[in-house]
Design an enzyme around this catalytic site. Structure first.
Site, PDB file in Angstrom:
ATOM      1  N   LYS A  45      -6.601 -26.122 -19.248  1.00  0.00           N
ATOM      2  CA  LYS A  45      -7.449 -25.225 -20.107  1.00  0.00           C
ATOM      3  C   LYS A  45      -8.624 -24.761 -19.521  1.00  0.00           C
ATOM      4  O   LYS A  45      -9.140 -25.193 -18.638  1.00  0.00           O
ATOM      5  CB  LYS A  45      -7.820 -26.422 -21.059  1.00  0.00           C
ATOM      6  N   ASN A  73      -5.297 -19.130 -33.588  1.00  0.00           N
ATOM      7  CA  ASN A  73      -6.687 -19.950 -33.403  1.00  0.00           C
ATOM      8  C   ASN A  73      -7.967 -19.327 -32.840  1.00  0.00           C
ATOM      9  O   ASN A  73      -7.853 -17.971 -32.360  1.00  0.00           O
ATOM     10  CB  ASN A  73      -6.291 -21.095 -31.892  1.00  0.00           C
ATOM     11  N   CYS A 134      -8.482 -13.811 -23.398  1.00  0.00           N
ATOM     12  CA  CYS A 134      -8.764 -14.407 -24.823  1.00  0.00           C
ATOM     13  C   CYS A 134      -9.513 -13.373 -25.651  1.00  0.00           C
ATOM     14  O   CYS A 134     -10.373 -12.929 -25.252  1.00  0.00           O
ATOM     15  CB  CYS A 134     -10.080 -15.584 -24.404  1.00  0.00           C
ATOM     16  N   LYS A 172      -4.101 -13.443 -15.877  1.00  0.00           N
ATOM     17  CA  LYS A 172      -3.497 -13.491 -17.131  1.00  0.00           C
ATOM     18  C   LYS A 172      -3.921 -12.493 -17.902  1.00  0.00           C
ATOM     19  O   LYS A 172      -5.250 -12.041 -18.112  1.00  0.00           O
ATOM     20  CB  LYS A 172      -3.925 -14.831 -17.641  1.00  0.00           C
ATOM     21  N   CYS A 341      33.584 -14.419 -47.438  1.00  0.00           N
ATOM     22  CA  CYS A 341      32.300 -13.854 -48.204  1.00  0.00           C
ATOM     23  C   CYS A 341      32.042 -14.652 -49.528  1.00  0.00           C
ATOM     24  O   CYS A 341      33.045 -15.035 -50.050  1.00  0.00           O
ATOM     25  CB  CYS A 341      32.948 -12.533 -48.691  1.00  0.00           C
ATOM     26  N   CYS A 344      27.495 -12.553 -52.390  1.00  0.00           N
ATOM     27  CA  CYS A 344      26.206 -12.594 -52.921  1.00  0.00           C
ATOM     28  C   CYS A 344      25.749 -11.356 -52.935  1.00  0.00           C
ATOM     29  O   CYS A 344      24.554 -10.973 -53.526  1.00  0.00           O
ATOM     30  CB  CYS A 344      25.619 -13.274 -52.098  1.00  0.00           C
ATOM     31  N   CYS A 347      24.609  -7.659 -48.732  1.00  0.00           N
ATOM     32  CA  CYS A 347      24.902  -6.517 -47.968  1.00  0.00           C
ATOM     33  C   CYS A 347      24.927  -5.269 -48.624  1.00  0.00           C
ATOM     34  O   CYS A 347      24.375  -4.347 -48.088  1.00  0.00           O
ATOM     35  CB  CYS A 347      26.216  -6.652 -46.995  1.00  0.00           C
ATOM     36  N   CYS A 405      24.473   0.320 -37.872  1.00  0.00           N
ATOM     37  CA  CYS A 405      23.360  -0.154 -37.730  1.00  0.00           C
ATOM     38  C   CYS A 405      22.748  -1.669 -37.609  1.00  0.00           C
ATOM     39  O   CYS A 405      21.723  -1.978 -37.207  1.00  0.00           O
ATOM     40  CB  CYS A 405      22.224   0.302 -38.861  1.00  0.00           C
TER      41      CYS A 405
HETATM   42  C1  LIG Z   1      -5.344 -23.298 -29.600  1.00  0.00           C
HETATM   43  C2  LIG Z   1      -5.104 -22.287 -28.294  1.00  0.00           C
HETATM   44  C3  LIG Z   1      -6.044 -22.519 -27.407  1.00  0.00           C
HETATM   45  C4  LIG Z   1      -6.089 -21.829 -26.179  1.00  0.00           C
HETATM   46  N1  LIG Z   1      -6.586 -21.528 -25.088  1.00  0.00           N
HETATM   47  C5  LIG Z   1      -6.568 -20.893 -24.071  1.00  0.00           C
HETATM   48  C6  LIG Z   1      -7.244 -20.895 -23.036  1.00  0.00           C
HETATM   49  O1  LIG Z   1      -8.368 -21.781 -23.010  1.00  0.00           O
HETATM   50  N2  LIG Z   1      -7.167 -20.188 -21.800  1.00  0.00           N
HETATM   51  C7  LIG Z   1      -6.077 -19.159 -21.886  1.00  0.00           C
HETATM   52  O2  LIG Z   1      -5.977 -18.662 -21.030  1.00  0.00           O
HETATM   53  N3  LIG Z   1      -5.044 -19.251 -22.822  1.00  0.00           N
HETATM   54  C8  LIG Z   1      -5.275 -19.888 -24.045  1.00  0.00           C
HETATM   55  N4  LIG Z   1      -4.313 -20.043 -25.171  1.00  0.00           N
HETATM   56  C9  LIG Z   1      -3.434 -18.977 -25.006  1.00  0.00           C
HETATM   57  C10 LIG Z   1      -2.057 -19.748 -24.615  1.00  0.00           C
HETATM   58  O3  LIG Z   1      -2.165 -20.091 -22.957  1.00  0.00           O
HETATM   59  C11 LIG Z   1      -0.959 -19.002 -24.603  1.00  0.00           C
HETATM   60  O4  LIG Z   1      -1.109 -17.635 -23.729  1.00  0.00           O
HETATM   61  C12 LIG Z   1      -0.577 -18.222 -25.951  1.00  0.00           C
HETATM   62  O5  LIG Z   1      -0.677 -19.448 -26.644  1.00  0.00           O
HETATM   63  C13 LIG Z   1       1.054 -17.940 -26.148  1.00  0.00           C
HETATM   64  O6  LIG Z   1       1.918 -18.559 -25.805  1.00  0.00           O
HETATM   65  P1  LIG Z   1       2.532 -19.579 -26.947  1.00  0.00           P
HETATM   66  O7  LIG Z   1       3.326 -18.590 -27.854  1.00  0.00           O
HETATM   67  O8  LIG Z   1       3.532 -20.334 -26.164  1.00  0.00           O
HETATM   68  O9  LIG Z   1       1.526 -20.404 -27.573  1.00  0.00           O
HETATM   69  C14 LIG Z   1      -4.663 -20.916 -26.095  1.00  0.00           C
HETATM   70  C15 LIG Z   1      -3.595 -20.842 -27.135  1.00  0.00           C
HETATM   71  C16 LIG Z   1      -4.002 -21.722 -28.429  1.00  0.00           C
HETATM   72  C17 LIG Z   1      -2.945 -21.744 -29.516  1.00  0.00           C
HETATM   73  S1  SF4 Z   2      26.020 -10.346 -47.606  1.00  0.00           S
HETATM   74 FE1  SF4 Z   2      28.021  -9.276 -48.271  1.00  0.00          FE
HETATM   75  S2  SF4 Z   2      29.680  -9.962 -47.021  1.00  0.00           S
HETATM   76 FE2  SF4 Z   2      28.045 -11.394 -46.607  1.00  0.00          FE
HETATM   77  S3  SF4 Z   2      28.537 -12.947 -48.122  1.00  0.00           S
HETATM   78 FE3  SF4 Z   2      27.229 -11.539 -49.227  1.00  0.00          FE
HETATM   79  S4  SF4 Z   2      28.692 -10.227 -50.210  1.00  0.00           S
HETATM   80 FE4  SF4 Z   2      29.768 -11.219 -48.765  1.00  0.00          FE
HETATM   81  S1  SF4 Z   3      25.591   1.471 -42.200  1.00  0.00           S
HETATM   82 FE1  SF4 Z   3      24.565  -0.309 -41.389  1.00  0.00          FE
HETATM   83  S2  SF4 Z   3      24.324  -1.727 -43.123  1.00  0.00           S
HETATM   84 FE2  SF4 Z   3      25.823  -0.144 -43.794  1.00  0.00          FE
HETATM   85  S3  SF4 Z   3      27.904  -0.979 -43.620  1.00  0.00           S
HETATM   86 FE3  SF4 Z   3      27.296  -0.066 -41.587  1.00  0.00          FE
HETATM   87  S4  SF4 Z   3      26.256  -1.381 -40.461  1.00  0.00           S
HETATM   88 FE4  SF4 Z   3      26.320  -2.183 -42.233  1.00  0.00          FE
END
Ligand SMILES: Cc1cc2nc3c(=O)[nH]c(=O)nc-3n(C[C@H](O)[C@H](O)[C@H](O)COP(=O)(O)O)c2cc1C
Ligand code: SF4
Ligand code: SF4
Length: 449
Positions: A45, A73, A134, A172, A341, A344, A347, A405
């Site tokens: 830390k 945080n 930070c 970092k 299916c 629902c 889709c 898509c």
């Molecule tokens: C409560 C908290 C305190 C943190 N304190 C620090 C710190 O003192 N120094 C630091 O470089 N990063 C700090 N971080 C950031 C974390 O090291 C990390 O970069 C960030 O949480 C992303 O990783 P994660 O998604 O696994 O949490 C903190 C994060 C949290 C949630």
């Molecule tokens: S999203 Fe479409 S294909 Fe999937 S269960 Fe529902 S109706 Fe059937």
């Molecule tokens: S256009 Fe996209 S959402 Fe529509 S049937 Fe094709 S993949 Fe599925």
């Protein structure tokens, strides 16, 4: 079994799994329990001049039944005396000489950096991580992300630390920046031996609508904090990959952001990380999650014929292309398994309102808009299929109209019910090629009609 050990810019670790600098790496007692549980390293830390923290200081987003999808945080750096932290670092290194102990640092003046680095290295730190990320509290005082957002300043302070440090220096980075390459390249120019990213994303996690005060509440007010946890993983992956692809980034990367299991870790490593760091998932589930991470990564490497984790580093980078280099001839379409299916209609709604209007149920095709994706090319509707559960509510896809898509497959609640199947591809035609050959004008543009 594959060899999980790594060498990160000279910092050796029995595996790539490190605690990130945060509450799970706040004390010697914790770090030693983490090492016993299997973690290969810890980034302590952040040390500096200890500060006073507020209460409360954490907030979270739960989504669709999952607790703590996103975490936020407003905690600052260590609030424990420097001398106590240094004594504990010395003790950890004495008892766990083969594990990596990197110490995160944040301070202001050149002389403060010099003294802090010397004292941490005297205590036995294997490496240093400069907290230029930070995004709350410290940046208002000119530290943390306010340095990470100014590449020149970042380069200069990194260069100071390199003058003083005998151990490897990791920088970092903050994700709160337009292009992550700017601070990344500046860090390397400043002499950094490694990069670590991402720190948290500047955020407000929510608002208490009864009190009309943002979260997490400190009495009658709150402030912006830092966002992390599973929700930030895509942003972190992109930034790690962007740096890993850049030839000017000649140093190893420690990937951080939303890593909760071995798959997340493997993805970061495949996109260029040498070590991975974890904070939120440990705060949620405890140190024990590393057991599954070790087992899962080892099995994955074995199954894919890789003898060491080093072989996985950056392996997914060649699979990344700029948009203009993607194959325009590759085509997939949605196919619905009528037997799975449940009728629902998710889709149908998704494709009609959010995609290309080509999934229909029974006579619904009558409502088809005249401006389908390729007007006039669609064949007459096919006979409707009858599913086991859904009966006449089973939809069907007008395949020539489907643009592939993925939306319907993403929203379908039944696994394997909608599959995306390839109908053509590997034409070699790309947008960049069309531009170079003068075929980049598509009918319907601003000068047509
Ligand atoms: C409560 C908290 C305190 C943190 N304190 C620090 C710190 O003192 N120094 C630091 O470089 N990063 C700090 N971080 C950031 C974390 O090291 C990390 O970069 C960030 O949480 C992303 O990783 P994660 O998604 O696994 O949490 C903190 C994060 C949290 C949630
Ligand atoms: S999203 Fe479409 S294909 Fe999937 S269960 Fe529902 S109706 Fe059937
Ligand atoms: S256009 Fe996209 S959402 Fe529509 S049937 Fe094709 S993949 Fe599925």
């Amino acid at each position: 079994m594959a060899d999980l050990s790594i060498d990160f810019a000279g910092i050796k670790s029995p595996n790539p799994f490190w605690l990130a600098s945060a509450p799970p790496a706040n004390s010697g007692e914790q770090v030693m329990r983490a090492f016993d549980a299997g973690w290969g390293g810890a980034v302590w830390k952040t040390l500096g001049d200890p500060i006073v923290n507020v209460s409360s200081r954490f907030g979270a987003i739960d989504y669709a039944g999952q607790k703590v999808m996103g975490f936020n945080n407003i905690e600052l750096i260590t609030d424990r005396p420097l001398e106590v932290n240094l004594r504990e670092i010395r003790e950890v290194k004495r008892r766990y000489p083969k594990h990596a102990v990197v110490v995160s640092l944040m301070t202001e003046t050149r002389d403060d950096w010099r003294v802090l680095i010397r004292r941490c290295e005297d205590a036995g730190a294997d490496g240093l991580e400069l907290n230029f990320g930070c995004p709350h509290g410290m940046c208002e005082r000119g530290m943390g992300s306010s340095v990470g957002q100014e590449p020149k300043l970042l380069q200069e302070i990194t260069a100071w630390t390199k003058e003083f440090a005998k151990t490897p220096v990791l920088v970092k980075l903050t994700p709160n920046i337009g292009d992550i390459l700017d601070p990344g390249i500046a860090a390397v120019r400043g002499g950094a031996d490694g990069l670590a990213l991402i720190n948290t994303i500047k955020s407000i996690i929510g608002v208490d609508l009864d009190r009309l005060i943002p979260e997490p509440r400190v009495g009658v007010a709150s402030t912006n904090g830092g966002y992390c946890g599973p929700a930030v993983k895509p942003i972190a992956l992109h930034m790690v990959a962007a740096l890993a692809r850049e030839p000017k980034i000649t140093v190893p990367i420690s990937g951080i952001g939303g890593i909760s299991n071995w798959r997340d870790a493997a993805e970061f490593i495949a996109l260029g990380s040498t070590s991975v760091q974890v904070c939120t998932a440990v705060m949620h589930y405890g140190y024990r999650i590393v057991e599954d991470m070790i087992d899962g990564l080892s099995s994955y490497l074995d199954q894919h014929g890789m003898t060491s984790v080093r072989e996985l580093v950056g392996r997914a980078i060649p699979g990344f292309r700029e948009w203009g280099e993607l194959d325009l001839g590759y085509q997939i379409v949605a196919r619905i398994d009528a037997d799975k299916c449940i009728g629902c209609q998710l889709c149908v709604a998704a494709c009609r309102d959010g995609a290309h209007q080509c999934i229909f149920t029974g006579p619904d095709d009558q409502t088809r808009p005249p401006q389908a994706h390729f007007p006039g090319t669609a064949p007459a509707p096919r006979p409707q299929v009858i599913g086991a559960l859904a009966g006449d509510r089973v939809p069907w896809v007008d395949e020539p109209e489907c643009v592939g898509c993925n939306l319907c497959a993403l929203v379908c609640p039944v696994p394997g019910c909608i599959t995306m199947e390839q109908t053509s591809g590997e034409s070699g035609d790309t947008w960049n090629r069309r531009v170079s050959e003068g075929r980049d004008k598509v009918p319907g543009g601003i000068h047509d009609g």
